[in-house]
Design an enzyme around this catalytic site. Structure first.
Site, PDB file in Angstrom:
ATOM      1  N   ARG A 154       0.834  -1.108   0.221  1.00 55.33           N
ATOM      2  CA  ARG A 154      -0.019   0.080   0.062  1.00 55.33           C
ATOM      3  C   ARG A 154       0.669   1.410  -0.112  1.00 55.33           C
ATOM      4  NH1 ARG A 154      -4.571   0.753   4.612  1.00 55.33           N
ATOM      5  NH2 ARG A 154      -2.777   1.078   5.822  1.00 55.33           N
ATOM      6  N   LYS A 212      -2.714   7.067   1.340  1.00 58.71           N
ATOM      7  CA  LYS A 212      -2.539   7.283   2.554  1.00 58.71           C
ATOM      8  C   LYS A 212      -1.088   8.168   2.762  1.00 58.71           C
ATOM      9  CE  LYS A 212      -1.996   4.879   7.073  1.00 58.71           C
ATOM     10  NZ  LYS A 212      -3.154   5.398   7.705  1.00 58.71           N
ATOM     11  N   GLU A 225     -16.402   6.511   5.885  1.00 54.26           N
ATOM     12  CA  GLU A 225     -15.456   5.775   6.810  1.00 54.26           C
ATOM     13  C   GLU A 225     -15.176   6.718   8.142  1.00 54.26           C
ATOM     14  OE1 GLU A 225     -11.508   5.321   5.584  1.00 54.26           O
ATOM     15  OE2 GLU A 225     -11.328   7.221   4.530  1.00 54.26           O
TER      16      GLU A 225
HETATM   17  N1  PMP Z   1      -9.242   4.853   7.123  1.00 56.26           N
HETATM   18  C1  PMP Z   1      -8.440   6.010   7.551  1.00 56.26           C
HETATM   19  C2  PMP Z   1      -8.555   7.123   7.114  1.00 56.26           C
HETATM   20  C3  PMP Z   1      -7.328   5.491   8.044  1.00 56.26           C
HETATM   21  O1  PMP Z   1      -6.306   6.395   8.621  1.00 56.26           O
HETATM   22  C4  PMP Z   1      -6.915   4.131   8.474  1.00 56.26           C
HETATM   23  C5  PMP Z   1      -5.710   3.664   9.010  1.00 56.26           C
HETATM   24  N2  PMP Z   1      -5.427   4.458  10.350  1.00 56.26           N
HETATM   25  C6  PMP Z   1      -7.898   3.401   8.321  1.00 56.26           C
HETATM   26  C7  PMP Z   1      -9.071   3.725   7.601  1.00 56.26           C
HETATM   27  C8  PMP Z   1      -7.655   1.748   8.555  1.00 56.26           C
HETATM   28  O2  PMP Z   1      -6.710   1.078   7.891  1.00 56.26           O
HETATM   29  P1  PMP Z   1      -5.840  -0.112   8.313  1.00 56.26           P
HETATM   30  O3  PMP Z   1      -6.530  -1.027   8.631  1.00 56.26           O
HETATM   31  O4  PMP Z   1      -5.112  -0.251   7.249  1.00 56.26           O
HETATM   32  O5  PMP Z   1      -5.048   0.549   9.699  1.00 56.26           O
END
Ligand code: PMP
Length: 286
Positions: free
Chosen positions: A52, A151, A184
């Site tokens: 990622r 990200k 989200e």
């Molecule tokens: N959405 C956002 C905006 C995030 O920053 C994160 C991670 N901190 C997630 C979802 C969850 O992703 P992950 O399971 O890869 O931590």
């Protein structure tokens, strides 16, 4: 004890891990990052996070200055140097230092930074009683402006929504997209359970495709639970049988109310608890 930080190919004491004030990561939030867990001496789902990170970097035309296998090794080495058995890794790639101006051609030396540290977890009662959420008035970035699939070091969108959550006494806040659909939370993905089915917004809803989200979707499918990616609105959460969030730090955490509407009986549901159990088995290496 001073932490040891990976910077530019070396692992040095944190006092010596210094980057330029002209780094565009600092000046413009120009860079990408990952947050990764360490469980029982193992860096959890490292390959997924590395993949990622390189995808985020590609999307912003940032060349990570070392190949993926060397970066993975650097993460492992930094975790060992800090004797972290259970903790958290922050992996950062900045654009590097340059002139005051946005032109990426006027930057040099993208910086690779790796921090390995302990992690402070949500208190156990959140897992037992569930979280209360509010919907932030700040919408998630429009994907034609800054794709939430990247990200990036620019987290102000999420920070502004997080402020709204904190002001309302909530540890997380729900973010909608420009169409008013559920995207989200500020640092976690969202799922609902309806009639035994798991439903979560698709990437097109404007989400970061969480590594934990993907892992939980796989665990659910292997357990015979059907999983659908589908646009959701707030109403779907109000009338859900269960709701939970997923994220690297939060793992799987139940949500028991949204905007003052109690979800079902206001208690974490059986599917949520089953998936949290399966996820914890996975993190413990079973
Ligand atoms: N959405 C956002 C905006 C995030 O920053 C994160 C991670 N901190 C997630 C979802 C969850 O992703 P992950 O399971 O890869 O931590």
């Amino acid at each position: 004890m001073s932490r040891m930080v990976y910077l530019a190919g070396r692992i040095v004491p944190e006092e010596q891990a210094l980057v330029s004030v002209f780094d565009h990561g600092l000046l413009y939030g120009d860079g990408v990052f990952e947050g990764i867990r360490v469980y029982n001496d193992r860096v959890f789902l490292l390959q997924e996070h590395i993949d990622r990170l390189y995808e985020s970097a590609r999307a912003i035309r940032l060349q990570v200055p070392l190949p993926p296998d060397q970066l993975s090794q650097a993460v492992e080495d930094t975790v060992k140097a800090n004797q972290i058995s259970n903790g958290y890794v922050r992996l950062i790639v900045t654009r590097g230092s340059g002139t005051l101006g946005l032109d990426i051609r006027r930057t040099a030396d993208p910086q690779v930074i790796i921090i390995a540290d302990t992690i402070s977890l949500y208190p156990a009662e959140y897992y037992r009683d569930g979280l209360k959420l509010v919907t932030a008035s700040t919408i998630r970035n429009h994907s034609a402006a800054l794709s939430p699939r990247i990200k990036s070091l620019n987290y102000l969108n999420n920070i502004l929504a997080k402020i709204e959550g904190t002001d309302a006494g909530c540890v997380e806040a729900l973010m909608l997209n420009h169409k008013g659909e559920v995207a989200e939370c500020t640092g976690d993905n969202l799922f609902i359970v309806k009639n035994g089915q798991l439903i979560t917004p698709p990437p097109e809803a404007g989400i970061l495709e969480g590594i934990t989200r993907n892992a939980v979707m796989n665990l659910a499918r292997n357990a015979g639970i059907s999983v659908t990616e589908k646009a959701l609105v707030r109403h779907d959460i109000f009338v859900a049988d269960e709701c939970f969030l997923t994220g690297t730090a939060a793992e799987v955490i139940p949500v028991t109310s949204l905007d003052g509407r109690v979800i079902d009986d206001g208690k974490p549901g059986p599917v949520t608890e089953q998936l949290l159990g399966l996820f914890r088995q996975m993190t413990s290496g079973e």
